[in-house]
Design an enzyme around this catalytic site. Structure first.
Site, PDB file in Angstrom:
ATOM      1  N   GLY A  10       1.306  -1.373   0.511  1.00  0.00           N
ATOM      2  CA  GLY A  10      -0.152  -0.175   0.107  1.00  0.00           C
ATOM      3  C   GLY A  10       1.012   1.434   0.007  1.00  0.00           C
ATOM      4  N   LEU A  33      -3.949  -7.373  -2.097  1.00  0.00           N
ATOM      5  CA  LEU A  33      -4.460  -6.574  -3.081  1.00  0.00           C
ATOM      6  C   LEU A  33      -5.855  -5.922  -3.774  1.00  0.00           C
ATOM      7  CD1 LEU A  33      -2.576  -9.410  -5.178  1.00  0.00           C
ATOM      8  CD2 LEU A  33      -1.027  -7.059  -3.876  1.00  0.00           C
ATOM      9  N   ASP A  58      -5.422 -12.610   2.277  1.00  0.00           N
ATOM     10  CA  ASP A  58      -7.035 -12.166   3.299  1.00  0.00           C
ATOM     11  C   ASP A  58      -6.963 -12.223   5.037  1.00  0.00           C
ATOM     12  OD1 ASP A  58     -10.338 -11.613   2.623  1.00  0.00           O
ATOM     13  OD2 ASP A  58      -9.138 -11.308   4.089  1.00  0.00           O
ATOM     14  N   PHE A  81      -0.523  -1.808   8.437  1.00  0.00           N
ATOM     15  CA  PHE A  81      -0.711  -1.458   7.795  1.00  0.00           C
ATOM     16  C   PHE A  81      -2.081  -1.919   7.551  1.00  0.00           C
ATOM     17  CE2 PHE A  81       2.606   1.696   7.986  1.00  0.00           C
ATOM     18  CZ  PHE A  81       3.747   1.038   7.454  1.00  0.00           C
ATOM     19  N   SER A 125      -4.186   6.865  13.217  1.00  0.00           N
ATOM     20  CA  SER A 125      -4.351   7.774  13.036  1.00  0.00           C
ATOM     21  C   SER A 125      -4.633   9.056  13.399  1.00  0.00           C
ATOM     22  CB  SER A 125      -5.488   7.983  12.016  1.00  0.00           C
ATOM     23  OG  SER A 125      -6.037   9.161  11.213  1.00  0.00           O
ATOM     24  N   TYR A 150     -14.294   3.996  10.532  1.00  0.00           N
ATOM     25  CA  TYR A 150     -13.091   4.077  10.301  1.00  0.00           C
ATOM     26  C   TYR A 150     -12.011   4.653  10.795  1.00  0.00           C
ATOM     27  CZ  TYR A 150      -8.676   5.783   9.003  1.00  0.00           C
ATOM     28  OH  TYR A 150      -7.183   6.100   9.681  1.00  0.00           O
ATOM     29  N   LYS A 154      -9.880   2.552  14.611  1.00  0.00           N
ATOM     30  CA  LYS A 154      -8.435   3.015  14.878  1.00  0.00           C
ATOM     31  C   LYS A 154      -8.474   3.086  16.624  1.00  0.00           C
ATOM     32  CE  LYS A 154      -6.496   2.885  11.192  1.00  0.00           C
ATOM     33  NZ  LYS A 154      -5.738   1.990  10.875  1.00  0.00           N
ATOM     34  N   PHE A 178      -0.462  12.093  10.805  1.00  0.00           N
ATOM     35  CA  PHE A 178      -1.123  13.294  10.502  1.00  0.00           C
ATOM     36  C   PHE A 178      -2.009  13.037   9.176  1.00  0.00           C
ATOM     37  CE2 PHE A 178      -2.155  16.549  14.374  1.00  0.00           C
ATOM     38  CZ  PHE A 178      -1.593  14.847  15.299  1.00  0.00           C
ATOM     39  N   ASN A 179      -1.348  13.821   7.393  1.00  0.00           N
ATOM     40  CA  ASN A 179      -1.871  13.431   6.604  1.00  0.00           C
ATOM     41  C   ASN A 179      -0.897  13.482   5.985  1.00  0.00           C
ATOM     42  OD1 ASN A 179      -4.100  15.103   8.449  1.00  0.00           O
ATOM     43  ND2 ASN A 179      -4.715  15.074   6.441  1.00  0.00           N
ATOM     44  N   ARG A 231      -4.253  21.637   8.030  1.00  0.00           N
ATOM     45  CA  ARG A 231      -4.151  19.957   8.453  1.00  0.00           C
ATOM     46  C   ARG A 231      -2.398  19.932   8.272  1.00  0.00           C
ATOM     47  NH1 ARG A 231      -8.382  20.130   9.155  1.00  0.00           N
ATOM     48  NH2 ARG A 231     -10.036  18.429   8.263  1.00  0.00           N
ATOM     49  N   ASP A 298     -16.051  16.855   8.766  1.00  0.00           N
ATOM     50  CA  ASP A 298     -13.915  17.961   8.457  1.00  0.00           C
ATOM     51  C   ASP A 298     -14.064  18.076   9.718  1.00  0.00           C
ATOM     52  OD1 ASP A 298     -13.124  17.068   6.170  1.00  0.00           O
ATOM     53  OD2 ASP A 298     -14.172  18.181   5.419  1.00  0.00           O
TER      54      ASP A 298
HETATM   55  C1  WQD Z   1      -7.679  17.469   3.594  1.00  0.00           C
HETATM   56  C2  WQD Z   1      -9.069  18.754   3.718  1.00  0.00           C
HETATM   57  C3  WQD Z   1     -10.926  18.928   3.425  1.00  0.00           C
HETATM   58  C4  WQD Z   1     -10.636  17.422  -0.703  1.00  0.00           C
HETATM   59  C5  WQD Z   1      -8.670  11.929   5.892  1.00  0.00           C
HETATM   60  C6  WQD Z   1      -9.130  11.215   7.361  1.00  0.00           C
HETATM   61  C7  WQD Z   1      -7.398  10.679   8.113  1.00  0.00           C
HETATM   62  C8  WQD Z   1      -6.779   9.766   6.507  1.00  0.00           C
HETATM   63  C9  WQD Z   1      -5.964  11.397   5.390  1.00  0.00           C
HETATM   64  C10 WQD Z   1      -5.995   7.633   6.500  1.00  0.00           C
HETATM   65  C11 WQD Z   1      -9.350  18.695   4.425  1.00  0.00           C
HETATM   66  C12 WQD Z   1     -10.193  19.772   2.188  1.00  0.00           C
HETATM   67  C13 WQD Z   1      -9.909  17.185   0.661  1.00  0.00           C
HETATM   68  C14 WQD Z   1     -11.233  17.949  -1.991  1.00  0.00           C
HETATM   69  C15 WQD Z   1     -10.575  19.649   0.002  1.00  0.00           C
HETATM   70  N1  WQD Z   1      -6.865   8.934   6.230  1.00  0.00           N
HETATM   71  N2  WQD Z   1     -10.270  19.169   0.707  1.00  0.00           N
HETATM   72  N3  WQD Z   1     -11.488  18.697  -1.632  1.00  0.00           N
HETATM   73  O1  WQD Z   1      -9.953  14.340   6.240  1.00  0.00           O
HETATM   74  O2  WQD Z   1      -8.163  15.232   6.570  1.00  0.00           O
HETATM   75  O3  WQD Z   1      -8.157  13.201   7.047  1.00  0.00           O
HETATM   76  O4  WQD Z   1      -7.543  11.398   5.220  1.00  0.00           O
HETATM   77  O5  WQD Z   1      -5.422   7.610   7.141  1.00  0.00           O
HETATM   78  O6  WQD Z   1      -7.462   9.394   8.752  1.00  0.00           O
HETATM   79  O7  WQD Z   1      -9.719  11.403   7.823  1.00  0.00           O
HETATM   80  O8  WQD Z   1      -8.065  14.196   4.862  1.00  0.00           O
HETATM   81  O9  WQD Z   1      -6.805  14.742   2.471  1.00  0.00           O
HETATM   82  O10 WQD Z   1      -9.067  14.041   3.207  1.00  0.00           O
HETATM   83  O11 WQD Z   1      -8.373  16.515   3.650  1.00  0.00           O
HETATM   84  O12 WQD Z   1     -10.590  20.582  -0.198  1.00  0.00           O
HETATM   85  O13 WQD Z   1     -10.951  17.511  -2.645  1.00  0.00           O
HETATM   86  O14 WQD Z   1      -8.899  19.563   2.289  1.00  0.00           O
HETATM   87  O15 WQD Z   1     -11.657  19.864   3.569  1.00  0.00           O
HETATM   88  O16 WQD Z   1     -10.022  20.015   4.803  1.00  0.00           O
HETATM   89  P1  WQD Z   1      -8.539  14.409   5.755  1.00  0.00           P
HETATM   90  P2  WQD Z   1      -7.961  15.034   2.869  1.00  0.00           P
END
Ligand code: WQD
Length: 337
Positions: A10, A33, A58, A81, A125, A150, A154, A178-179, A231, A298
Site C-alpha cells: 500500500g 491486493l 486476506d 498497515f 491516525s 473508520y 482506529k 496526521f496527513n 492540516r 471535517d
Molecule cells: C484534507 C483537507 C478537506 C479533498 C483523512 C482521514 C485521515 C487520513 C487522511 C486515513 C480537508 C480538504 C479534501 C478535496 C478539499 N486517512 N479537501 N477538497 O480529511 O484531513 O484526513 O485522510 O488514514 O484519517 O480522516 O484528509 O485529504 O481528505 O482533506 O477541500 O477534494 O482538504 O476539507 O480540509 P483529512 P483529506
C-alpha cells in the site's frame, strides 16, 4: 531480523518496506491486493535492489493467518498497515470496516501472543482526536467520539492492543499519522490512484494533470486565517522512517511502557489554500479550483505537537510541504506517461 509488513504494498506500507530494507531488515509482505497492485514490488526493487518476500493473504481468514504464522515462525516484529481507510466509505459500509480492520487485528495478535516476545507497530491516525480543543495536538489530548466507523476502528484497535499487551509478551507502539502526502523521490512508488481521490493532494495532482476539471475546496468560511481547514501534511518517506525507528525502539527494548503512542506530523499546520499555492509553486501550473460547501465530518484544524516524537522516539520530519508536493507531482507525471 524478519519483519512482517501487512498491507506492505500500500501507500505507506511500500514506503516503509523500502526504509526497512535500507536498514538491513529482511521483510515479508502480506497484502490482499484489494487496493494496490503487484507492480509495487517492482517499484520497491527498483529503489533498493531487493524484492521483499510476498504472499497474497486476506487477513480476515483466520485459518490462513494461522497457517501463515506456522510457516513463518521466525518473525520478530510486525508493522500492521492492512486496513480499509476511506472515511466516507466507512459511513455507508460500517461492517466492512469492522470486519476488515478489527477481526484482522485480533487474528494477528492471537498469533503474536504465542511467541516468547513480539514487537508490534500499529498504524493509527490523528482522526482519534476528532476536533481537539488545543493546537498543536499532544498524545494525551482526549480521544473524542469517532466521527466515522473508520475512525472508530482506529480507536478500538488501540484499545485492543493496549488490553492485549497488558497480559501478553507483546510490546506495541501506536503511531498516529496526521496527513501523509507525497511519494518516494525516485517516483518508483507512490499513492496509487484507484477511483476518484477522496484526499486533497492526489486530487490536486490529478487536476494538475487535467484528469479532473477543477478542485472543489470544501469551505472557506472556517475560523482560520484564510477560511480553509488546516492540516499537518507529512511526507510519506518521513513517516516511513518513523516506523523503522519505532520498530528498532521495541527490538532494542528501549520502550518504557508496554504500549507507547506517538503523533507523527511536521508540527506545522497548512491550510487548503496554502497546499494549493505550494502545488502551483512547484509545478508552475495554475490550479483551477472553486469554493464549495463544507464537507461533513471535517475538523477545522489538526496539527501535531511533535515534542514526544522528536525527543523520546528520536525522529523528526525533514521534508517541507513544497518538497512533499513536488514529489507528489513528480509521481503523478510519471504514472501518466
Ligand atoms: C484534507 C483537507 C478537506 C479533498 C483523512 C482521514 C485521515 C487520513 C487522511 C486515513 C480537508 C480538504 C479534501 C478535496 C478539499 N486517512 N479537501 N477538497 O480529511 O484531513 O484526513 O485522510 O488514514 O484519517 O480522516 O484528509 O485529504 O481528505 O482533506 O477541500 O477534494 O482538504 O476539507 O480540509 P483529512 P483529506
Amino acid at each position: 531480523m524478519k519483519i512482517l509488513v501487512t498491507g506492505g504494498l500500500g501507500f505507506i506500507g511500500s514506503h516503509t518496506v523500502v526504509e526497512l530494507q535500507n536498514e538491513g531488515f529482511e521483510v515479508i509482505v502480506v497484502d490482499d491486493l484489494s487496493n494496490t497492485s503487484l507492480n509495487v514490488l517492482d517499484g520497491i526493487q527498483n529503489i533498493t535492489g531487493k524484492v521483499p518476500a510476498f504472499e497474497k493473504l486476506d487477513l480476515r481468514d483466520k485459518d490462513k493467518v494461522q497457517d501463515f504464522f506456522k510457516r513463518h515462525h521466525d518473525i520478530s516484529g510486525v508493522i500492521h498497515f492492512a486496513a480499509s481507510k476511506a472515511v466516507g466509505e466507512s459511513v455507508g459500509n460500517p461492517l466492512l470496516y469492522y470486519e476488515n480492520n478489527i477481526n484482522t487485528l485480533v487474528y494477528l495478535l492471537q498469533e503474536l501472543q504465542q511467541k516468547p516476545e513480539a514487537s508490534f507497530i500499529f498504524s493509527s491516525s490523528c482522526t482519534v482526536y476528532g476536533q481537539a480543543e488545543k493546537m498543536p495536538i499532544t498524545e494525551d489530548a482526549s480521544i473524542q467520539t469517532a466521527m466515522s466507523p473508520y475512525g472508530n476502528t482506529k480507536q478500538i484497535g488501540e484499545e485492543i492492543i493496549t488490553d492485549t499487551a497488558k497480559v501478553t509478551n507483546i510490546n506495541a507502539i501506536l503511531l498516529r499519522y496526521f496527513n501523509p502526502i507525497g511519494s518516494h523521490p525516485s517516483a518508483e512508488i507512490g499513492e496509487l490512484p484507484i477511483g476518484v481521490p477522496q484526499n486533497l493532494v492526489p486530487f490536486i495532482t490529478q487536476t494538475g494533470m487535467g484528469l479532473r476539471n477543477e478542485l472543489s475546496v470544501y469551505g472557506d468560511d472556517y475560523p482560520t486565517l484564510d477560511g480553509t481547514c488546516i492540516r499537518d501534511y507529512i511526507h510519506v518517506v518521513d513517516l516511513a522512517k518513523a516506523h523503522v525507528i519505532a520498530l528498532q525502539r521495541l527490538l532494542n527494548k528501549k520502550n518504557t511502557a508496554k504500549v507507547e503512542t506517538f503523533n507523527l506530523g511536521t508540527g506545522t499546520g497548512s491550510s487548503v489554500l496554502e497546499v494549493i499555492y505550494a502545488f502551483e509553486k512547484v509545478s508552475g501550473k495554475k490550479l483551477p479550483y472553486k469554493i464549495v460547501a463544507r464537507r461533513e465530518g471535517d475538523v477545522v484544524e489538526a496539527y501535531a505537537n511533535t515534542d514526544k516524537a522528536n525527543n523520546v522516539l528520536g525522529w523528526k520530519a525533514q521534508s517541507t510541504l513544497e518538497e512533499a508536493m513536488a514529489s507528489a507531482w513528480k509521481w503523478e507525471q510519471k504514472i501518466r506517461k
